[in-house]
Design a protein around this motif. Structure first.
Motif, PDB file in Angstrom:
ATOM      1  N   ASP A   1       0.853  -1.185   0.000  1.00 49.33           N
ATOM      2  CA  ASP A   1       0.000   0.000   0.000  1.00 49.33           C
ATOM      3  C   ASP A   1       0.893   1.241   0.000  1.00 49.33           C
ATOM      4  O   ASP A   1       1.646   1.474   0.941  1.00 49.33           O
ATOM      5  CB  ASP A   1      -0.916  -0.008   1.229  1.00 49.33           C
ATOM      6  CG  ASP A   1      -1.841   1.182   1.261  1.00 49.33           C
ATOM      7  OD1 ASP A   1      -1.390   2.258   1.717  1.00 49.33           O
ATOM      8  OD2 ASP A   1      -3.004   1.058   0.839  1.00 49.33           O
ATOM      9  N   GLU A   2       0.806   2.036  -1.059  1.00 53.10           N
ATOM     10  CA  GLU A   2       1.697   3.186  -1.232  1.00 53.10           C
ATOM     11  C   GLU A   2       1.511   4.235  -0.133  1.00 53.10           C
ATOM     12  O   GLU A   2       2.488   4.831   0.332  1.00 53.10           O
ATOM     13  CB  GLU A   2       1.451   3.819  -2.599  1.00 53.10           C
ATOM     14  CG  GLU A   2       2.546   4.752  -3.025  1.00 53.10           C
ATOM     15  CD  GLU A   2       2.382   5.201  -4.459  1.00 53.10           C
ATOM     16  OE1 GLU A   2       2.452   6.414  -4.694  1.00 53.10           O
ATOM     17  OE2 GLU A   2       2.182   4.329  -5.328  1.00 53.10           O
ATOM     18  N   ASP A   3       0.270   4.467   0.305  1.00 55.64           N
ATOM     19  CA  ASP A   3       0.026   5.445   1.368  1.00 55.64           C
ATOM     20  C   ASP A   3       0.682   5.005   2.672  1.00 55.64           C
ATOM     21  O   ASP A   3       1.264   5.814   3.394  1.00 55.64           O
ATOM     22  CB  ASP A   3      -1.476   5.660   1.579  1.00 55.64           C
ATOM     23  CG  ASP A   3      -2.125   6.379   0.407  1.00 55.64           C
ATOM     24  OD1 ASP A   3      -1.424   7.156  -0.279  1.00 55.64           O
ATOM     25  OD2 ASP A   3      -3.326   6.157   0.175  1.00 55.64           O
ATOM     26  N   PHE A   4       0.580   3.710   2.970  1.00 54.64           N
ATOM     27  CA  PHE A   4       1.200   3.183   4.188  1.00 54.64           C
ATOM     28  C   PHE A   4       2.721   3.311   4.088  1.00 54.64           C
ATOM     29  O   PHE A   4       3.379   3.733   5.041  1.00 54.64           O
ATOM     30  CB  PHE A   4       0.794   1.723   4.407  1.00 54.64           C
ATOM     31  CG  PHE A   4       1.339   1.126   5.670  1.00 54.64           C
ATOM     32  CD1 PHE A   4       0.778   1.438   6.898  1.00 54.64           C
ATOM     33  CD2 PHE A   4       2.432   0.272   5.642  1.00 54.64           C
ATOM     34  CE1 PHE A   4       1.280   0.898   8.071  1.00 54.64           C
ATOM     35  CE2 PHE A   4       2.945  -0.270   6.812  1.00 54.64           C
ATOM     36  CZ  PHE A   4       2.367   0.049   8.023  1.00 54.64           C
TER      37      PHE A   4
ATOM     38  N   LYS B   1      11.390  -0.820   2.232  1.00 49.17           N
ATOM     39  CA  LYS B   1      10.130  -0.596   1.513  1.00 49.17           C
ATOM     40  C   LYS B   1      10.092  -1.315   0.168  1.00 49.17           C
ATOM     41  O   LYS B   1       9.024  -1.564  -0.376  1.00 49.17           O
ATOM     42  CB  LYS B   1       9.887   0.905   1.331  1.00 49.17           C
ATOM     43  CG  LYS B   1       9.536   1.604   2.633  1.00 49.17           C
ATOM     44  CD  LYS B   1       9.328   3.084   2.427  1.00 49.17           C
ATOM     45  CE  LYS B   1       8.992   3.792   3.735  1.00 49.17           C
ATOM     46  NZ  LYS B   1       8.766   5.226   3.543  1.00 49.17           N
TER      47      LYS B   1
ATOM     48  N   ASP C   1       4.454   5.444   2.297  1.00 49.61           N
ATOM     49  CA  ASP C   1       4.831   6.861   2.383  1.00 49.61           C
ATOM     50  C   ASP C   1       4.731   7.393   3.810  1.00 49.61           C
ATOM     51  O   ASP C   1       5.471   8.302   4.189  1.00 49.61           O
ATOM     52  CB  ASP C   1       3.953   7.708   1.461  1.00 49.61           C
ATOM     53  CG  ASP C   1       4.248   7.461  -0.006  1.00 49.61           C
ATOM     54  OD1 ASP C   1       5.315   6.889  -0.317  1.00 49.61           O
ATOM     55  OD2 ASP C   1       3.398   7.830  -0.843  1.00 49.61           O
ATOM     56  N   SER C   2       3.834   6.839   4.616  1.00 50.07           N
ATOM     57  CA  SER C   2       3.624   7.311   5.985  1.00 50.07           C
ATOM     58  C   SER C   2       4.625   6.718   6.976  1.00 50.07           C
ATOM     59  O   SER C   2       4.763   7.224   8.084  1.00 50.07           O
ATOM     60  CB  SER C   2       2.206   6.968   6.444  1.00 50.07           C
ATOM     61  OG  SER C   2       1.264   7.600   5.612  1.00 50.07           O
ATOM     62  N   THR C   3       5.308   5.653   6.592  1.00 53.49           N
ATOM     63  CA  THR C   3       6.267   5.008   7.491  1.00 53.49           C
ATOM     64  C   THR C   3       7.577   5.784   7.487  1.00 53.49           C
ATOM     65  O   THR C   3       8.190   5.989   6.441  1.00 53.49           O
ATOM     66  CB  THR C   3       6.516   3.551   7.068  1.00 53.49           C
ATOM     67  OG1 THR C   3       5.257   2.861   7.030  1.00 53.49           O
ATOM     68  CG2 THR C   3       7.441   2.844   8.043  1.00 53.49           C
TER      69      THR C   3
ATOM     70  N   PHE D   1       1.032  10.706   9.796  1.00 55.12           N
ATOM     71  CA  PHE D   1      -0.071  11.072   8.896  1.00 55.12           C
ATOM     72  C   PHE D   1      -0.345  12.549   9.043  1.00 55.12           C
ATOM     73  O   PHE D   1      -0.546  13.031  10.139  1.00 55.12           O
ATOM     74  CB  PHE D   1      -1.344  10.285   9.239  1.00 55.12           C
ATOM     75  CG  PHE D   1      -1.210   8.800   9.028  1.00 55.12           C
ATOM     76  CD1 PHE D   1      -1.284   8.264   7.768  1.00 55.12           C
ATOM     77  CD2 PHE D   1      -1.011   7.954  10.119  1.00 55.12           C
ATOM     78  CE1 PHE D   1      -1.163   6.902   7.586  1.00 55.12           C
ATOM     79  CE2 PHE D   1      -0.896   6.588   9.948  1.00 55.12           C
ATOM     80  CZ  PHE D   1      -0.976   6.057   8.664  1.00 55.12           C
TER      81      PHE D   1
END
Length: 179
Positions: A70-73, A141, A75-77, A178
């Motif tokens: 999941d790209e959003d996950f 990642k 990016d948030s890590t 986030f």
């Protein structure tokens, strides 16, 4: 008098205090959760190193690691801490390598462990925390698989009646932001 009191109460409720609401504050919201999860576990009995009556000097396994699909996950890590703990009650030493692999099974990163042989007394315990930030986090990642290679070092021969085990327990702590 009642009319005068009623008018006074009506005026009092009509002139209440209020302030301007600033809905732009929602744009400044920053959440920083921390997620802790199990990563991997195994309990290899000493006699599992024997196949067909022959001692196997190297065993391994590969597991899927699709955490960052999941790209959003992803990016948030902002950081990941991997904790590993090995417990050895086998009278042999081990070299263990954990490999981070991509979809093509290309090795992206290696984490080595050395575990001494067990002798009578307390089990041998080895623990390590590997921290992934910045460039190392970018490598993590890209990881889609994790491989374990367990090498049995020379020592007293093992057989189907050998006792003891090599145990691994591990966890991952992920730091997210986030906005």
């Amino acid at each position: 008098m009642n009319k005068l009191l009623g008018i006074f109460i009506l005026i009092l409720f009509s002139t209440s205090c209020s302030s301007d609401l600033d809905f732009d504050q929602a744009n400044d919201l920053k959440l920083e959760p921390v997620v802790i999860a199990n990563l991997a576990f195994f309990d290899m009995k000493a006699n599992q190193f024997i196949v067909g009556g022959v001692e196997q000097p190297l065993v391994g396994d590969i597991m899927d690691f699709k955490v960052f699909e999941d790209e959003d996950f992803a990016d948030s890590t902002t950081r990941a801490d991997f904790f590993f703990e090995f417990t050895n009650t086998v009278n042999r030493a081990f070299i263990i390598n954990l490999y981070l692999l991509d979809d093509n099974n290309t090795r992206l990163y290696a984490i080595p462990f050395s575990v001494n042989a067990y002798t009578v007394g307390a089990p041998i315990m080895v623990s390590k925390t590997e921290i992934f930030e910045n460039a190392k986090l970018d490598i993590l990642k890209k990881t889609t698989k994790i491989a374990f290679a367990v090498a049995l070092l020379p020592g007293p021969p093992l057989n189907s009646n050998s006792t003891g085990s090599l145990k691994l327990r591990s966890s991952a702590t992920l730091y997210l932001v986030f906005q």
